[in-house]
Enzyme design. Structure first.
Site, mmCIF file in Angstrom:
data_model
loop_
_atom_site.group_PDB
_atom_site.id
_atom_site.type_symbol
_atom_site.label_atom_id
_atom_site.label_comp_id
_atom_site.label_asym_id
_atom_site.label_seq_id
_atom_site.Cartn_x
_atom_site.Cartn_y
_atom_site.Cartn_z
ATOM 1 N N SER A 95 -6.092 -1.532 28.328
ATOM 2 C CA SER A 95 -5.836 -2.615 29.900
ATOM 3 C C SER A 95 -5.728 -1.511 30.516
ATOM 4 C CB SER A 95 -4.218 -3.231 28.781
ATOM 5 O OG SER A 95 -3.860 -3.605 29.844
ATOM 6 N N ASP A 237 -6.657 -6.024 36.377
ATOM 7 C CA ASP A 237 -6.731 -4.334 35.575
ATOM 8 C C ASP A 237 -8.129 -3.945 35.059
ATOM 9 O OD1 ASP A 237 -6.129 -6.719 33.442
ATOM 10 O OD2 ASP A 237 -4.527 -5.489 32.675
ATOM 11 N N ASP A 239 -8.835 -4.602 32.059
ATOM 12 C CA ASP A 239 -9.488 -5.603 30.582
ATOM 13 C C ASP A 239 -9.705 -6.915 32.153
ATOM 14 O OD1 ASP A 239 -6.992 -5.817 30.960
ATOM 15 O OD2 ASP A 239 -6.738 -6.310 28.846
ATOM 16 N N ASP A 241 -7.399 -9.307 32.507
ATOM 17 C CA ASP A 241 -6.667 -10.376 31.713
ATOM 18 C C ASP A 241 -5.119 -10.637 32.913
ATOM 19 O OD1 ASP A 241 -4.974 -7.990 31.007
ATOM 20 O OD2 ASP A 241 -4.080 -8.588 29.554
HETATM 21 MG MG MG Z 1 -4.711 -5.790 30.835
#
Ligand code: MG
Length: 459
Positions: A95, A237, A239, A241
């Site tokens: 992440s 960020d 990844d 999400d």
């Molecule tokens: Mg993330």
């Protein structure tokens, strides 16, 4: 037996905690746990392919077939698992952490991050090491699939694309060399934006900026939004999400503000339940109440928020770090969905983003912390509960004491021997006073516990 899974799956440093042995073992454990076809994906980190290959070896050795979606945002994999009706999913990502980190996150058949019960089961299988491995004629198969087109189509279908392309917003997009490189530029072009991209080449060394979209890491985005007179800046960020926005003046918008702005828009005319961790700003509650909705508070952690939303049939939810959950799309944080929604809000209003944010209720947050001797955490927490017993409190995670004009929250850190104390009020002085009073109470409790301990040891 150690604990592998934290608030957001397994995380650690590559070569130290995150090894091919670990990924192989988790692959075998996850294969037995899921018992059916599993989709896998990864972020752009230099170590992600190495860990993924070990994970896939483990999965297929237990007879589980694997669909490899390549480099994808975490929510894209989650959407693929849900809509393909698979047994589960596993993604290799750390992440927002720096490049030396990586992680493993497991997703259930609904596309939600696995519950702690599921994680406990996978952990027990991992540490039990009693894997029944398949022979040559019953190994799992591996095939590739493109999970991205379906995911982007769904997001485009959930916003007013006509209004967005009519407004033709000028957007500066900072992909941060992460998984967003494969989805975000395409999504924004399809929505009819005029697009400038930064750090849009995937690179796991993160040469452009570190993956966490905090103010210090996105200074360049803030400057370019201002200089190019763009309508909005968007930063994901690693990844993707999560998403953080920059307004038309180049100012960083903290996640509690974008959360409140979107809640207000989504609840307008229909009300509903909004789920958020107990630490979230009163700004959100004030906006939600003004739309005849209600706020449901949970413990900190996006999987907990998502699961509560699923159970309560919530309309919207999210965290103050830019992790926003749109249940009609799916029950997990989704940076791309949040970006599309923000563009729709801009298209539906005449005001610039800075004006929309200025129109939100204003609160000030003050944070402090108190260190404590190791092993005293539970005893302190018990005393905090006793001393606040007569007051208006929310006790789902630590203790949050509600005053008429603000609140103070006292909760132990999950990783360090400290108590975090934060307070929020309309003005800064009041917030600071509430936090200092809370911290003084914790220090006083530590003092009396230490006095009791030395008395009983001298007896
Ligand atoms: Mg993330």
């Amino acid at each position: 037996m150690g604990r592998l899974f934290g608030t957001n799956g397994i995380r650690g440093i590559v070569g130290k905690d995150m090894t091919p042995e670990l990924a192989l073992g988790i692959g075998m454990a996850a294969g037995i746990h899921f018992g059916g076809t599993v989709a896998v994906g990864r972020d752009t980190r230099t170590s992600s392919k190495m860990l993924l290959d070990a994970l896939v070896s483990g999965l297929t050795a237990t007879g589980i077939s694997v669909i490899d979606t390549g480099i994808v945002p975490t929510p894209c994999l989650q959407y693929y698992v849900k809509t393909s009706k698979l047994a589960g999913g596993v993604i290799i990502t750390a992440s927002h952490n720096p490049p030396e980190y990586n992680g493993i996150k497991c997703v259930d058949s609904l596309g939600m991050e696995c519950s702690s019960e599921d994680e406990d089961h996978i952990e027990a299988l991992y540490f039990g090491r009693k894997f029944k491995l398949n022979g040559w004629d019953s190994l799992g198969s591996i095939r590739q699939a493109d999970a991205i087109p379906r995911y982007i189509r769904d997001i485009v279908s959930r916003v007013d694309g006509e209004a967005i392309s009519h407004r033709k917003p000028k957007v500066v997009l900072d992909c941060g060399n992460g998984a967003a490189c494969f989805t975000a530029p395409d999504l924004l072009v399809r929505l009819g934006c005029e697009l400038v991209t930064l750090n849009a080449q995937p690179d796991g060394r993160f040469p452009g900026r570190l993956p966490e979209p905090v103010p210090a890491n996105i200074q360049e985005l803030m400057r370019i939004v201002k200089e190019t007179k763009a309508d909005v800046g968007i930063a994901h960020d690693g990844d993707a999400d999560r998403v953080i926005f920059v307004d038309d003046k180049g100012e960083y918008i903290f996640g509690d503000k974008s959360l409140a702005l979107m809640a207000g828009d989504i609840l307008a005319g229909r009300g509903g339940i909004v789920v958020t961790p107990v630490s979230s700003s009163s700004c959100l509650e004030e906006v939600v109440k003004s739309r005849h909705g209600e706020v449901h508070y949970t413990r900190v952690g996006s999987p907990i928020v998502a699961r509560a939303m699923y159970k309560l049939g919530a309309t919207f939810g999210g965290e103050e770090n830019g992790g926003l959950i749109f249940p009609e799309h799916q029950f997990c944080r989704d940076g791309a969905m949040a970006a599309a929604k923000m563009l729709e809000i801009l298209a539906h209003h005449r005001e610039p983003l800075s004006g929309l944010i200025a129109g939100l209720p204003q609160y000030q947050l003050y944070k402090t912390s108190v260190p404590h001797p190791p092993g005293m955490r539970d005893a302190i927490m018990e005393q905090v509960r006793k001393r606040t017993a007569g007051l208006r409190v929310i006790a789902v995670d630590g203790v949050k004491v509600i005053h008429d004009d603000g609140w103070v929250m006292i909760r132990p850190s999950g990783t360090e021997s400290i108590f975090r104390v934060f307070a929020e009020a309309r003005d800064k002085e009041k917030a600071e006073r509430l936090a200092r009073e809370g911290a003084a109470m914790v220090r006083d409790i530590i003092g009396s516990l230490e006095a009791q301990a030395s008395q009983s040891s001298s007896k």
